[in-house]
Scaffold this active site. Sequence first.
Site, PDB file in Angstrom:
ATOM      1  N   HIS A  71      66.889  45.089  41.919  1.00 25.50           N
ATOM      2  CA  HIS A  71      67.087  44.677  40.528  1.00 25.50           C
ATOM      3  C   HIS A  71      66.031  45.294  39.606  1.00 25.50           C
ATOM      4  O   HIS A  71      66.301  45.630  38.466  1.00 25.50           O
ATOM      5  CB  HIS A  71      67.010  43.145  40.380  1.00 25.50           C
ATOM      6  N   CYS A 130      75.528  38.016  43.735  1.00 22.74           N
ATOM      7  CA  CYS A 130      74.517  38.192  42.687  1.00 22.74           C
ATOM      8  C   CYS A 130      74.894  37.359  41.461  1.00 22.74           C
ATOM      9  O   CYS A 130      76.046  37.374  41.033  1.00 22.74           O
ATOM     10  CB  CYS A 130      74.436  39.677  42.304  1.00 22.74           C
ATOM     11  N   HIS A 146      67.101  43.089  47.916  1.00 28.32           N
ATOM     12  CA  HIS A 146      68.058  42.810  46.836  1.00 28.32           C
ATOM     13  C   HIS A 146      67.312  42.616  45.512  1.00 28.32           C
ATOM     14  O   HIS A 146      67.719  43.140  44.472  1.00 28.32           O
ATOM     15  CB  HIS A 146      68.869  41.545  47.187  1.00 28.32           C
ATOM     16  N   GLU A 147      66.181  41.884  45.572  1.00 22.37           N
ATOM     17  CA  GLU A 147      65.420  41.616  44.338  1.00 22.37           C
ATOM     18  C   GLU A 147      64.717  42.865  43.822  1.00 22.37           C
ATOM     19  O   GLU A 147      64.731  43.157  42.626  1.00 22.37           O
ATOM     20  CB  GLU A 147      64.386  40.504  44.568  1.00 22.37           C
TER      21      GLU A 147
HETATM   22  O1  LIG Z   1      69.119  38.558  42.654  1.00 18.21           O
HETATM   23  C1  LIG Z   1      69.341  37.369  42.984  1.00 18.21           C
HETATM   24  N1  LIG Z   1      70.488  36.775  42.728  1.00 18.21           N
HETATM   25  O2  LIG Z   1      71.424  37.487  42.095  1.00 18.21           O
HETATM   26  C2  LIG Z   1      70.750  35.366  43.047  1.00 18.21           C
HETATM   27  C3  LIG Z   1      72.094  35.127  43.699  1.00 18.21           C
HETATM   28  N2  LIG Z   1      72.235  35.866  44.947  1.00 18.21           N
HETATM   29  C4  LIG Z   1      71.644  35.429  46.079  1.00 18.21           C
HETATM   30  O3  LIG Z   1      70.897  34.493  46.087  1.00 18.21           O
HETATM   31  C5  LIG Z   1      71.964  36.197  47.309  1.00 18.21           C
HETATM   32  C6  LIG Z   1      73.101  35.895  48.043  1.00 18.21           C
HETATM   33  C7  LIG Z   1      73.381  36.603  49.195  1.00 18.21           C
HETATM   34  C8  LIG Z   1      72.562  37.621  49.642  1.00 18.21           C
HETATM   35  C9  LIG Z   1      71.422  37.918  48.913  1.00 18.21           C
HETATM   36 CL1  LIG Z   1      70.381  39.179  49.443  1.00 18.21          CL
HETATM   37  C10 LIG Z   1      71.114  37.214  47.749  1.00 18.21           C
HETATM   38 CL2  LIG Z   1      69.715  37.587  46.799  1.00 18.21          CL
HETATM   39 NI    NI Z   2      71.050  39.568  42.301  1.00 18.04          NI
END
Ligand SMILES: O=CN(O)CCNC(=O)c1cccc(Cl)c1Cl
Ligand code: NI
Length: 188
Positions: free
Chosen positions: A162, A115, A158-159
Amino acid sequence: MFLMDDIVRDGDPVLRQEAKKVKFPLSADDKKLAHNLMEYLEVSQNPELCEKYKLRAGVGLAAPQVGVSKMMASVLVPNDDENEKGKPLFKDVIINPVIVSNSVQRGALTEGEGCLSVDRDVPGYVPRSARITLKYQDVDGNEHKIRLKNYPAIVCQHEIDHLHGILFYDHINKDNPFKRDDDEVFIY
Ligand SMILES: O=CN(O)CCNC(=O)c1cccc(Cl)c1Cl
Ligand code: NI
């Protein structure tokens, strides 16, 4: 354009807040925010530009991560196999997203998650729903209801986390970070 200095880091209360629903039609500011959230992903996934602007690459970016507590996130999941001529697995700015149903079966990325707002590696599987049905509005206000699985499903979860003040490491098993349940799917 967002740079790493614009990214809010873990510890800032905005990352633990419930974001606010976005009103339609989008204000000029919200249109700009949507554009900038997607632009960050495009630039960060371009090796030359990523290096030039010293970015950390990302496949998603949620508004709270740039200090804006609104229900909006960009998702750009590239297609890794070349022959698909770079057509992404999923690309859109998801506004007021709601997971309307999810599979009982769980899934996790074998390499764990990272993240932009968490400046440290947190090893371990992040168990999520293997498949989801997602409802959201796009920047034009069109309603979408789509089914996602594998990598795009994981990234959207994941988003959306947030937007509800949840960070990926909240899901990692404290006693055994690499615990594997027998019916879990692991995504490479
Ligand atoms: O919320 C978004 N970020 O924090 C951006 C950086 N992380 C990634 O791109 C990322 C990396 C691995 C697994 C997932 Cl699921 C994600 Cl989302
Ligand atoms: Ni993230």
